[in-house]
Design an enzyme around this catalytic site. Sequence first.
Site, PDB file in Angstrom:
ATOM      1  N   GLY A   1       1.744  -2.360  -5.500  1.00 29.77           N
ATOM      2  CA  GLY A   1       1.100  -3.650  -5.654  1.00 29.77           C
ATOM      3  C   GLY A   1      -0.187  -3.814  -4.883  1.00 29.77           C
ATOM      4  N   ASP A   2      -0.717  -2.748  -4.293  1.00 24.89           N
ATOM      5  CA  ASP A   2      -1.992  -2.846  -3.573  1.00 24.89           C
ATOM      6  C   ASP A   2      -2.637  -1.466  -3.567  1.00 24.89           C
ATOM      7  OD1 ASP A   2      -4.116  -3.794  -1.934  1.00 24.89           O
ATOM      8  OD2 ASP A   2      -2.771  -5.170  -0.905  1.00 24.89           O
ATOM      9  N   ASP A   3      -3.480  -1.189  -2.568  1.00 18.83           N
ATOM     10  CA  ASP A   3      -4.196   0.084  -2.547  1.00 18.83           C
ATOM     11  C   ASP A   3      -3.212   1.257  -2.525  1.00 18.83           C
ATOM     12  OD1 ASP A   3      -6.654  -1.328  -2.327  1.00 18.83           O
ATOM     13  OD2 ASP A   3      -6.371  -1.483  -0.161  1.00 18.83           O
TER      14      ASP A   3
ATOM     15  N   ASP B   1       0.838  -1.202   0.000  1.00 22.17           N
ATOM     16  CA  ASP B   1       0.000   0.000   0.000  1.00 22.17           C
ATOM     17  C   ASP B   1       0.875   1.254   0.000  1.00 22.17           C
ATOM     18  OD1 ASP B   1      -1.736  -2.088   0.602  1.00 22.17           O
ATOM     19  OD2 ASP B   1      -2.837  -0.961   2.113  1.00 22.17           O
TER      20      ASP B   1
ATOM     21  N   THR C   1      -2.639   0.674  -9.937  1.00 24.80           N
ATOM     22  CA  THR C   1      -2.461  -0.528  -9.141  1.00 24.80           C
ATOM     23  C   THR C   1      -3.186  -1.675  -9.815  1.00 24.80           C
ATOM     24  OG1 THR C   1      -2.939  -1.633  -7.045  1.00 24.80           O
ATOM     25  CG2 THR C   1      -4.403   0.169  -7.679  1.00 24.80           C
TER      26      THR C   1
END
Length: 466
Positions: free
Chosen positions: A250-252, A230, A283
């Site tokens: 790789g995420d939020d 994140d 993302t």
Amino acid sequence: MRRSFTLVDVLLVLAFFSDAQWAVNGSSHCKQTNSGVVRPHSVTITEFGAVGDGVTLNTKAFQNAIFYLNSFADKGGAKLFVPAGRWLTGSFDLVSHLTLWLDKDAVILGSTNSNDWPVVDPLPSYGRGRELPGGRHRSLIYGRNLTDIIITGDNGTIDGQGSIWWDWFRNGTLDYTRPHLVELMNSTGVSISNLTFLNSPFWTIHPVYCSHVRVKNVTILAPLDSPNTDGIDPDSSDDVCIEDCYISTGDDLIAIKSGWDEYGISYARPCTNVVIRRLIGQTQLGAGIAIGSEMSGGVSEVHAENLQFFNSVMAINIKTSPGRGGYVRNIYFSNVTLDHVDIAIRFTGQFGEHPDGFFDPKALPKIERITFKDFTGEYIKVAGLLKGIEGGNFLNICLSDITLNIMSESPWNCSYVQGYSHLVTPEPCEPLREKIFPKHYLDCYHISNQFWHSNFHSRGARLLSW
């Protein structure tokens, strides 16, 4: 001449001033910054024996420098200057009234030895490490119970070298929850600006139990397939301002949180008064902006505007689960531009993931007064995938002035939600088709100002001049 006014006239003016007051008070913390503070005392990390060759471990140098600078905390504070070089280090603590300044070509590198990241107690609002029972590795740059902390520079870099942590996570060989890159805990007056953050082992910037936090003009990068990296996660914090950031992880990109199940309910510290402006990013494993899934202490008064997301799986995701309890309310997203996004708006009511078996499955979250306004998008697969909770409260969800170019035959999929809409293309799902105007604009968070702009001069102005 006597003038008569209807109840609608009175409510119209009251609603306008209510929204206007939030605009003044709710965003005032964005105007306050301490990043320009001049510290009367300054040292360079090399004065404490640090070597910027990317190989020498400099943890002791950082710790000793900051220990020395702590003696100036009651004398106007101090500045630690990190010059050009590659400065390998393990975790170190900050102190109050400190500026950590990275020069243009300065790179702070996180050690790839897990022993250089001490294990600390879990957060009380989580009850355990987020990934594993027990403790968690401390962040690379850490501070708790501090006041007036500045992390800034001339676009220097903080690189967590997280790939080894991602491998341990994928291989199931972690002993404790992975560390963040920066975590400030129980602190007030936090300013992070003008830096690049790379390859965090876990969440990148994590202010938790903090007040008056400003993150401005930062770049956050990690591979699009890196797990749980994140960007910025305000957690049980208030008066948070995030502006002018580019995030690709790789995420939020941003996830707003407030504790996990029974631990978050018990700790009861919400995340509130959050302003996000001018965010750009992508993302492929998360959302541009997420709320939750850990939101058991409550999330409210979030304004996010002027957002651009591209090549992403989701733009907005509100995620929760039975057992979370808490609430998400008074949330406003506006002026959002999307390009090649799979799902524009998503509610995930069955996210799952619980800290242990002691959560109460009857503790249902309340999701209410969420407004999405002025969205445009090209090459969108699904406009909305809105899945609430049977028997739960996902109420007063409002869509206004939304135009999305959809590439599927089923643009909306909704269940257990209720709300209203205005000028939405493609036409929303049946539970959201009832019109906002003229009967329901007061049910929609922060949308009454739109109604005011079209009606105030003809009706409200008469009332003000009476």
